[in-house]
Design a protein around this motif. Structure first.
Motif, PDB file in Angstrom:
ATOM      1  N   GLY A  59       0.801  -1.234   0.000  1.00  0.00           N
ATOM      2  CA  GLY A  59       0.000   0.000   0.000  1.00  0.00           C
ATOM      3  C   GLY A  59       0.826   1.273   0.000  1.00  0.00           C
ATOM      4  N   PHE A  60       2.152   1.148   0.100  1.00  0.00           N
ATOM      5  CA  PHE A  60       3.030   2.323   0.052  1.00  0.00           C
ATOM      6  C   PHE A  60       3.642   2.449  -1.336  1.00  0.00           C
ATOM      7  CE2 PHE A  60       2.752   1.498   4.558  1.00  0.00           C
ATOM      8  CZ  PHE A  60       2.730   2.757   5.119  1.00  0.00           C
ATOM      9  N   HIS A  61       4.272   3.606  -1.592  1.00  0.00           N
ATOM     10  CA  HIS A  61       4.983   3.854  -2.846  1.00  0.00           C
ATOM     11  C   HIS A  61       6.464   4.024  -2.539  1.00  0.00           C
ATOM     12  CE1 HIS A  61       0.844   5.051  -3.655  1.00  0.00           C
ATOM     13  NE2 HIS A  61       1.086   4.963  -4.953  1.00  0.00           N
ATOM     14  N   LEU A 105       9.882   5.785  -2.875  1.00  0.00           N
ATOM     15  CA  LEU A 105      10.130   7.207  -3.120  1.00  0.00           C
ATOM     16  C   LEU A 105      11.616   7.502  -3.338  1.00  0.00           C
ATOM     17  CD1 LEU A 105       8.009   8.789  -0.209  1.00  0.00           C
ATOM     18  CD2 LEU A 105       7.247   8.273  -2.531  1.00  0.00           C
ATOM     19  N   SER A 159       6.099   7.397   7.781  1.00  0.00           N
ATOM     20  CA  SER A 159       7.195   7.486   6.809  1.00  0.00           C
ATOM     21  C   SER A 159       8.025   8.759   6.966  1.00  0.00           C
ATOM     22  CB  SER A 159       6.627   7.456   5.393  1.00  0.00           C
ATOM     23  OG  SER A 159       5.787   6.346   5.227  1.00  0.00           O
ATOM     24  N   ARG A 163       9.831   3.879   1.689  1.00  0.00           N
ATOM     25  CA  ARG A 163       8.641   4.732   1.750  1.00  0.00           C
ATOM     26  C   ARG A 163       8.992   6.116   2.276  1.00  0.00           C
ATOM     27  NH1 ARG A 163       6.729   4.162   7.155  1.00  0.00           N
ATOM     28  NH2 ARG A 163       7.636   2.326   8.123  1.00  0.00           N
ATOM     29  N   THR A 214      -3.107  12.709   2.881  1.00  0.00           N
ATOM     30  CA  THR A 214      -1.970  12.144   2.142  1.00  0.00           C
ATOM     31  C   THR A 214      -2.366  10.879   1.373  1.00  0.00           C
ATOM     32  OG1 THR A 214      -0.453  13.113   3.728  1.00  0.00           O
ATOM     33  CG2 THR A 214       0.414  11.305   2.398  1.00  0.00           C
ATOM     34  N   PHE A 224      -2.007  10.291  -2.789  1.00  0.00           N
ATOM     35  CA  PHE A 224      -1.317   9.159  -3.427  1.00  0.00           C
ATOM     36  C   PHE A 224      -2.298   8.377  -4.315  1.00  0.00           C
ATOM     37  CE2 PHE A 224       2.186   9.645  -0.318  1.00  0.00           C
ATOM     38  CZ  PHE A 224       3.272   9.387  -1.138  1.00  0.00           C
TER      39      PHE A 224
END
Ligand code: C5P
Length: 315
Positions: A24-26, A28, A140, A156, A182, A186
């Motif tokens: 579920g995170f990106h 970076l 994060s 992240r 946030t 996203f």
């Protein structure tokens, strides 16, 4: 006993966003830059059995949740649990200057400040590496608020590498009415990528990397080169959710800012000015433009969360 910790807000001078991961995170490539606009968190020992209590003062205090979801409260409980303390009886007062839900990591900053304040109040002497791990558990952006300065955040955003930086840079932050979530920004970034046909998953989007031109500008203390290299992959998503921000960005550049971008997930807009005087002029023009609720001139980089009143760490 009372301990006060000052903690900076951040702007991302580069926010490279990779694809959506299975968790579920990106991933970076996130170049964090700490600015003097910041909060103060004061920790005072509570009566036995009171647990963590919170209060908040400042122009946006009403928008700060004073329940268990507040990152400062979660930080105090996490630190106490890590050390096996029977109770976390502490009152945390947040003097709030950072815009709430504004893309400047104000909530994360308060979490970092609470870790440092409670560590000093409870005389725990927690090693910095452990504080950084606890910070990453909280969110994060929390580890960077401990470190400050300028740093590249990978993963992240929690895997930090301090970056060399020369000079002082002058910033203006235009505060919008209301915040942006946030996760919602996203999600909008993913949606726009799907709509454009490029795909949004981490198998479809290349892992971002720090821009060498941006790193060179920071190391050289070259504000004009930094202004030219500012990028935020979340900016199209923030503008899509809040089209009025385009007028804010135009007002700042029209008033002489040498660089402009949405800060993090927004809606705060960040402007780079050539010197302190130009920053004051840009802030005044933004206030007069009616395109934001408030505008603050500030500078950076500045250090991370540090005790200002009470016993400093390691002394
Ligand atoms: O880590 P933090 O709690 O601040 O993240 C809030 C939300 O922002 C996450 O739940 C996720 O939706 C999004 N996020 C993300 N990729 C990151 C950091 C945050 O998708 N690298």
């Amino acid at each position: 006993m009372t301990v006060t910790v000052r903690v900076p807000a951040k702007v991302n001078v580069q926010l490279g966003v990779g694809g959506l991961r299975a968790d579920g995170f990106h991933d970076l490539a996130n170049v964090f830059f700490a600015v003097a606009l910041g909060d103060e968190v004061t920790a005072t020992a509570g009566e036995p059995g009171t647990g963590v209590t919170l209060s908040c003062a400042g122009p946006d205090a009403d928008a700060v949740p004073l329940d268990d979801s507040n990152l400062a409260a979660r930080a105090a409980r996490l630190l106490a649990a890590h050390h096996g303390l029977a109770a976390a009886d502490v009152h945390l007062h947040i003097a709030k200057a950072v815009p709430v839900a504004g893309g400047m990591a104000g909530g994360s900053a308060d979490g970092a400040a609470a870790l440092v304040a409670c560590d000093a109040l409870w005389k725990l002497g927690t090693p910095v590496e452990v504080l950084l791990e606890l910070a990453a558990e909280l969110g994060s952006d929390v580890p960077f608020a401990l470190v400050g300065g300028v740093a590249l955040g990978r993963g992240r955003g929690e895997i930090l590498e301090p970056l060399p930086v020369a000079g002082t840079y002058h910033w203006v932050f235009a505060v919008a009415d209301g915040g942006l979530s946030t996760p919602a920004v996203f999600r909008e970034c993913d949606r726009l990528r799907e709509e454009a046909g490029t795909g949004s998953s981490d198998t479809e989007v290349a892992t971002p990397d720090a821009d060498p031109a941006l790193l060179a500008a920071l190391a050289d203390g070259d504000a004009a080169a930094l202004a030219a290299a500012l990028t935020n992959d979340l900016q199209p998503a923030a503008l899509s959710l809040r089209p009025a921000l385009a007028a804010t960005l135009r007002a700042g550049t029209g008033a002489g800012a040498i660089g402009a971008l949405v800060s993090g997930s927004g809606p705060t807009c960040a402007f780079l000015a050539k010197d302190a005087e130009a920053a004051e002029a840009v802030a005044a023009a933004l206030r007069a433009s009616g395109s934001c609720r408030a505008a603050h001139a500030t500078y950076g980089p500045v250090p991370g969360a540090a005790v200002t009143v009470g016993e400093p760490r390691g002394q």
